[in-house]
Design an enzyme around this catalytic site. Structure first.
Site, PDB file in Angstrom:
ATOM      1  N   CYS A  90      -4.258   7.281   1.043  1.00  0.00           N
ATOM      2  CA  CYS A  90      -3.642   6.516  -0.043  1.00  0.00           C
ATOM      3  C   CYS A  90      -2.410   7.201  -0.616  1.00  0.00           C
ATOM      4  O   CYS A  90      -1.577   6.547  -1.246  1.00  0.00           O
ATOM      5  CB  CYS A  90      -4.652   6.268  -1.163  1.00  0.00           C
ATOM      6  N   HIS A 346      -3.258  -2.336  -4.474  1.00  0.00           N
ATOM      7  CA  HIS A 346      -3.116  -0.994  -3.898  1.00  0.00           C
ATOM      8  C   HIS A 346      -2.791  -1.134  -2.408  1.00  0.00           C
ATOM      9  O   HIS A 346      -3.691  -1.159  -1.564  1.00  0.00           O
ATOM     10  CB  HIS A 346      -4.429  -0.240  -4.107  1.00  0.00           C
ATOM     11  N   CYS A 376      -5.972   9.709  -5.870  1.00  0.00           N
ATOM     12  CA  CYS A 376      -7.009  10.206  -4.969  1.00  0.00           C
ATOM     13  C   CYS A 376      -6.704   9.749  -3.555  1.00  0.00           C
ATOM     14  O   CYS A 376      -6.115   8.689  -3.342  1.00  0.00           O
ATOM     15  CB  CYS A 376      -8.377   9.715  -5.417  1.00  0.00           C
TER      16      CYS A 376
END
Length: 390
Positions: A90, A346, A376
């Site tokens: 991510c 996201h 994270c």
């Protein structure tokens, strides 16, 4: 050591899975975003020395080095501009910012684009790993990993639940956090707060040609009752789809240059890179690492959390930024002030430069000085970037 400056950062509005951006090839989506960045900045396209592209699902239409493919699809960049594609899960495009900044700070390069792309409609999350498992070609969890960490499944969902339990967050607390994310994103949209960071994308709709300029995932009519009523992800858990980040299509990009390039091309920077940090820890609870990475970054920067004017902490799940706030005793009024991934989406590999675009334009709008971004990342890793607005 030389200073790295961010001249501009842009993003597309997020598209829901199967939504308004699903008809756009990810390569073209990335190329259009990069082109807008270059045109807006006024930089000579031939001066760009590298494009560093974050992307998580590097398969299908995002295969064959999607960063290079985006340069070849560009209507602005010459084919002489190189590119590379990176995966730090991510945090991929946040790491792209770090690599670009490090190239400038080392004196190796003067003009670098950090970018990210993820079309989660066209290249579904986890599709590359699942494909190999279906073909009987094994899993990324090698015998050595299993020997060290055991058979217990370490997924992001399990990590988010573990964080909620460890820090004492109830379902009701996380529902409220999610509701507020939508409320902030709605207010930001209606006030025009995103106007300077969003690149319009030409799309086709059932009604004809249009432009995509508004984040599609925001629940403008969200209610706490509606969020509270969403089904639990696991029978004995607390998290729901409503308190998790939305699957999203999107692209983003930032232009990072040296002081010499600022003068040579008459550029005005939004900010300078103040501090870069990346740490790793427990891969099982996984998503808690931003707490400790931020500790390291602040210490390295010689700053306190109270010195930071805005924080962008990716809302992978509500429990993550909530734990970050608690750990740092940070001011909730400075966190994700225009909403986060729960409302805005996201887009995995694009989220790093996406959050940076929102952070920089937010600092400019509020007259803030320091901004901090962290998220994270799969495997228990976290990047932290501290910028100083100029």
């Amino acid at each position: 050591m030389a200073t790295a400056y961010i001249v501009d950062a842009v993003r597309t509005a997020g598209g829901r899975r199967g939504g308004r951006l699903a008809g756009v090839h990810p390569v073209d989506l990335a190329a259009t975003t990069i082109d807008a960045l270059v045109v807006r900045s006024g930089i000579d396209p031939a001066a760009v020395e590298d494009v560093i592209m974050g992307c998580v699902s590097q398969g299908g239409e995002q295969a064959q080095q999607v960063g290079r493919m985006a340069v070849l699809a560009s209507k602005v960049l010459p084919e002489s501009v190189p590119a590379v594609t990176i995966d730090r899960q991510c945090g991929s495009s946040q790491q792209a910012i770090h690599f670009a900044a490090q190239a400038v700070m080392s004196g190796t390069q003067d003009v670098v684009i950090a970018a990210g792309i993820e079309s989660m409609s066209r290249v579904p999350m986890g599709s590359t790993a699942i494909l190999y498992m279906k073909e009987g070609l094994g899993t990324y969890r090698s015998p050595g990993i299993v020997e060290r960490y055991g058979e217990a499944g370490w997924t992001q969902f399990a990590g988010a639940e573990a964080i909620a339990n460890k820090h004492g967050f109830s379902k009701e607390m996380m529902d409220q956090f999610a509701f507020e994310s939508h409320q902030k994103a709605k207010a930001a949209t209606e006030s025009g707060a995103f106007k300077n960071e969003i690149v319009p994308i030409d799309i086709e709709t059932p009604e004809g040609a249009a432009q995509h300029t508004v984040d599609e995932g925001i629940r403008m009519d969200a209610t706490i009752e509606g969020i509270a009523g969403v089904k639990l992800l696991s029978p004995d858990g607390k998290l729901t789809a409503a308190t998790s980040s939305q699957i999203c299509d999107g692209a983003s990009a930032a232009l990072i240059v040296s002081e010499e390039a600022l003068k040579k091309y008459n550029l005005t920077p939004l900010a300078r890179i103040h501090t870069l940090a990346v740490t790793a820890g427990d891969p099982v609870i996984m998503l808690e690492e931003p707490l400790f990475a931020t500790d390291k970054a602040l210490a390295k920067a010689g700053l306190k959390i109270s010195d930071i004017d805005l924080y962008e902490v990716n809302e992978a799940f509500a429990s993550v930024p909530m734990a970050w706030l608690k750990h740092h005793d940070a001011d909730p009024a400075k966190l994700n002030v225009n909403g986060g991934a729960i409302a805005l989406g996201h887009p995995l590999g694009a989220s790093g430069t996406k959050l940076m675009a929102t952070l920089l334009h937010g600092l400019k709008a509020r007259g803030g000085k320091y901004g901090l971004q962290t998220m994270c990342e799969g495997g228990g890793v976290a990047n932290v970037t501290i910028v100083e607005a100029l």
